[in-house]
Design a protein around this motif. Structure first.
Motif, PDB file in Angstrom:
ATOM      1  N   ILE A   9       0.863  -1.350  -0.157  1.00  8.61           N
ATOM      2  CA  ILE A   9      -0.137   0.031   0.008  1.00  8.61           C
ATOM      3  C   ILE A   9       0.960   1.379   0.229  1.00  8.61           C
ATOM      4  N   GLU A  10       0.498   2.202  -0.844  1.00 11.31           N
ATOM      5  CA  GLU A  10       1.135   3.428  -0.736  1.00 11.31           C
ATOM      6  C   GLU A  10       0.238   4.695  -0.324  1.00 11.31           C
ATOM      7  N   PHE A  11       0.622   5.733   0.293  1.00 14.75           N
ATOM      8  CA  PHE A  11       0.048   6.888   0.592  1.00 14.75           C
ATOM      9  C   PHE A  11       0.417   7.861  -0.005  1.00 14.75           C
ATOM     10  N   ILE A  12      -0.127   8.532  -1.075  1.00 16.21           N
ATOM     11  CA  ILE A  12      -0.011   9.888  -1.817  1.00 16.21           C
ATOM     12  C   ILE A  12      -0.570  11.009  -1.269  1.00 16.21           C
ATOM     13  N   PHE A  13       0.316  11.983  -1.127  1.00 14.65           N
ATOM     14  CA  PHE A  13      -0.461  13.102  -0.683  1.00 14.65           C
ATOM     15  C   PHE A  13      -0.154  14.404  -1.501  1.00 14.65           C
ATOM     16  N   VAL A  14      -1.123  15.198  -2.181  1.00 17.17           N
ATOM     17  CA  VAL A  14      -0.869  16.103  -3.094  1.00 17.17           C
ATOM     18  C   VAL A  14      -0.907  17.445  -2.537  1.00 17.17           C
ATOM     19  N   ASN A  15       0.190  18.241  -2.345  1.00 17.85           N
ATOM     20  CA  ASN A  15       0.172  19.436  -1.782  1.00 17.85           C
ATOM     21  C   ASN A  15      -0.067  20.734  -2.783  1.00 17.85           C
ATOM     22  N   ILE A  25       1.404  19.143   9.820  1.00 16.21           N
ATOM     23  CA  ILE A  25       0.713  18.057  10.614  1.00 16.21           C
ATOM     24  C   ILE A  25       0.920  16.848  10.044  1.00 16.21           C
ATOM     25  N   LEU A  26       1.074  16.715   8.728  1.00 19.36           N
ATOM     26  CA  LEU A  26       1.304  15.509   7.967  1.00 19.36           C
ATOM     27  C   LEU A  26       2.709  14.726   8.384  1.00 19.36           C
ATOM     28  N   LYS A  27       3.696  15.551   8.001  1.00 20.18           N
ATOM     29  CA  LYS A  27       4.931  15.118   8.390  1.00 20.18           C
ATOM     30  C   LYS A  27       5.140  14.702   9.873  1.00 20.18           C
ATOM     31  N   LYS A  28       4.411  15.267  11.066  1.00 22.65           N
ATOM     32  CA  LYS A  28       4.532  14.850  12.138  1.00 22.65           C
ATOM     33  C   LYS A  28       3.736  13.438  12.327  1.00 22.65           C
ATOM     34  N   VAL A  29       2.639  13.363  11.789  1.00 22.80           N
ATOM     35  CA  VAL A  29       1.980  12.111  11.890  1.00 22.80           C
ATOM     36  C   VAL A  29       2.925  10.848  11.285  1.00 22.80           C
ATOM     37  N   VAL A  30       3.398  11.199  10.264  1.00 19.15           N
ATOM     38  CA  VAL A  30       4.168  10.028   9.348  1.00 19.15           C
ATOM     39  C   VAL A  30       5.540   9.531  10.275  1.00 19.15           C
ATOM     40  N   SER A  31       5.855  10.852  11.029  1.00 16.29           N
ATOM     41  CA  SER A  31       7.098  10.325  11.937  1.00 16.29           C
ATOM     42  C   SER A  31       6.709   9.616  13.086  1.00 16.29           C
ATOM     43  N   GLU A  32       5.301   9.386  13.563  1.00 14.53           N
ATOM     44  CA  GLU A  32       4.789   8.774  14.596  1.00 14.53           C
ATOM     45  C   GLU A  32       4.555   7.088  13.883  1.00 14.53           C
ATOM     46  N   TYR A  33       4.379   7.178  12.642  1.00 15.50           N
ATOM     47  CA  TYR A  33       4.435   5.570  11.890  1.00 15.50           C
ATOM     48  C   TYR A  33       5.743   5.298  11.238  1.00 15.50           C
ATOM     49  N   PRO A  34       6.806   5.229  11.735  1.00 17.79           N
ATOM     50  CA  PRO A  34       8.282   5.248  11.158  1.00 17.79           C
ATOM     51  C   PRO A  34       8.116   3.781   9.899  1.00 17.79           C
ATOM     52  N   GLN A  39       6.416   4.361   2.401  1.00 21.52           N
ATOM     53  CA  GLN A  39       5.258   4.161   1.789  1.00 21.52           C
ATOM     54  C   GLN A  39       4.410   5.628   1.301  1.00 21.52           C
ATOM     55  N   VAL A  40       5.031   6.435   1.865  1.00 20.61           N
ATOM     56  CA  VAL A  40       4.504   7.729   1.895  1.00 20.61           C
ATOM     57  C   VAL A  40       5.176   8.541   0.831  1.00 20.61           C
ATOM     58  N   LYS A  41       4.252   9.243   0.054  1.00 17.70           N
ATOM     59  CA  LYS A  41       4.787  10.316  -1.269  1.00 17.70           C
ATOM     60  C   LYS A  41       4.070  11.494  -1.086  1.00 17.70           C
ATOM     61  N   ILE A  42       5.012  12.530  -0.994  1.00 17.57           N
ATOM     62  CA  ILE A  42       4.408  13.943  -0.980  1.00 17.57           C
ATOM     63  C   ILE A  42       4.521  14.618  -2.412  1.00 17.57           C
ATOM     64  N   VAL A  43       3.416  14.959  -3.054  1.00 19.05           N
ATOM     65  CA  VAL A  43       3.634  15.687  -4.295  1.00 19.05           C
ATOM     66  C   VAL A  43       3.381  17.169  -4.405  1.00 19.05           C
ATOM     67  N   ARG A  55      -6.312  15.611  -8.082  1.00 21.09           N
ATOM     68  CA  ARG A  55      -6.489  14.109  -8.217  1.00 21.09           C
ATOM     69  C   ARG A  55      -5.603  13.512  -9.535  1.00 21.09           C
ATOM     70  N   ARG A  56      -5.634  14.254 -10.319  1.00 19.73           N
ATOM     71  CA  ARG A  56      -4.828  13.944 -11.596  1.00 19.73           C
ATOM     72  C   ARG A  56      -3.275  13.486 -11.128  1.00 19.73           C
ATOM     73  N   THR A  57      -2.838  14.500 -10.547  1.00 18.54           N
ATOM     74  CA  THR A  57      -1.362  14.407  -9.994  1.00 18.54           C
ATOM     75  C   THR A  57      -1.313  13.146  -9.189  1.00 18.54           C
ATOM     76  N   GLY A  58      -2.208  12.861  -8.311  1.00 15.87           N
ATOM     77  CA  GLY A  58      -2.104  11.556  -7.580  1.00 15.87           C
ATOM     78  C   GLY A  58      -2.103  10.502  -8.488  1.00 15.87           C
ATOM     79  N   MET A  59      -3.023  10.530  -9.293  1.00 18.87           N
ATOM     80  CA  MET A  59      -3.257   9.268 -10.151  1.00 18.87           C
ATOM     81  C   MET A  59      -2.043   8.863 -10.990  1.00 18.87           C
ATOM     82  N   GLU A  60      -1.557  10.030 -11.304  1.00 24.36           N
ATOM     83  CA  GLU A  60      -0.150   9.836 -12.405  1.00 24.36           C
ATOM     84  C   GLU A  60       0.958   9.475 -11.601  1.00 24.36           C
TER      85      GLU A  60
END
Length: 291
Positions: A9-15, A25-34, A39-43, A55-60
């Motif tokens: 599973i991967e988690f994609i967040f589009v900023n 907040i996102l980076k703090k949460v991810v740090s709590e789940y090392p 699996q985390v990708k921030i675009v 949505r298109r960016t996330g899909m691509e």
């Protein structure tokens, strides 16, 4: 981050040029789940492009076999994506949906739809504007990468309607499962929802017209004429806050056809008739009182 699906599973967040502290907040949460960090990708978008473009960016950016969408102010149960994925693998289907909960100021309301493997029934509901939301299902990413699904970046209001209709049409096999995993947050509705603008109404109209063209191109517009009529009424009503005169200009071909709709309550039919036939000043006063 708490999903029971640990691998694959991967988690994609589009900023999309957020001005708040979402990324912090996102980076703090991810740090709590090392264990999730890889699996985390921030675009990041260099300019604000809107929801559809995000949505298109996330899909691509996705590489998985299946894709899911989750809105930022909603939440999901830990077993949601594993349950949907296992159901898709067990039956080798292109699209799997689940039930959901509406979270309101007065409590939680279970929204259950028993479609089974009846793709036609699901499509009928989607076309008629009955919960064709992107967040309650997963689809095979191949349908997007093969060009069977396109995203119009100019439509950010009603984009779910366009996207989901295409997903259902492209899916050769579809199933719905009984699990209720997604929580749709209605507690803090945005100002866009509370105060619809001419722009948002026009985009809903554009989304409707695009779907109607897709249905015509597939030769099934006549088959779903009642569902199309329900969507036309929904779209027409998006213009009501802008005045009855504007409302009357949208889809005048509806005529008295709404009287034949079994899914339109009788009191709504009466209200519709009055808006069509009362003098404008009286009709507008009714709308102001309803506000």
């Amino acid at each position: 981050m708490a999903q029971t699906m640990k691998e694959g599973i991967e988690f994609i967040f589009v900023n999309d040029c957020t001005k708040d502290k979402s990324i912090e907040i996102l980076k703090k949460v991810v740090s709590e789940y090392p264990e999730r960090s890889k699996q985390v990708k921030i675009v990041n978008h260099e300019t604000n492009k809107g929801l559809a473009a995000a949505r298109r960016t996330g899909m691509e950016s996705a590489i998985g076999e299946y894709v899911a969408h989750c809105d930022g102010d909603d939440w999901v149960d830990p077993e949601m994506y594993e349950s949907l994925y296992l159901a898709s693998r067990n039956d080798d289907v292109d699209m799997v949906s689940c039930n959901f909960v509406m979270e309101t100021d007065t409590g939680s309301k279970l929204m259950s739809f028993n479609y089974g493997s009846n793709r036609e029934l699901f499509l009928k509901d989607v076309i008629s504007n009955r919960w064709g939301t992107v967040w309650k299902y997963i689809i095979k990413r191949k349908m997007f990468s093969d060009g069977q699904i396109f995203i119009d970046e100019n439509i950010c209001h009603g984009e779910d309607y366009v996207y989901t209709t295409q997903c259902v049409l492209a899916a050769k096999k579809y199933i719905s499962i009984e699990g209720c995993y997604y929580h749709y947050n209605c507690r803090n509705m945005s100002s866009m929802m509370k105060n619809p603008s001419l722009e948002s109404a026009n985009q809903q109209y554009a989304a409707s017209e695009l779907v109607f063209e897709i249905l015509k191109d597939n030769g099934i517009a006549d088959k779903y004429s009642d569902a199309i009529l329900l969507r036309k009424i929904f779209t027409k009503n998006r213009f009501l806050p802008l005045g009855v005169a504007k409302w009357r200009q949208v889809y005048p071909e509806i005529g008295y056809r709404y009287l034949t709709l079994a899914r339109m309550p009788f009191y709504q039919k009466i209200g519709y008739y009055l808006l069509e036939h009362l003098p404008l000043n009286m009709a507008n006063k009714i709308i102001l009182r309803l506000k």
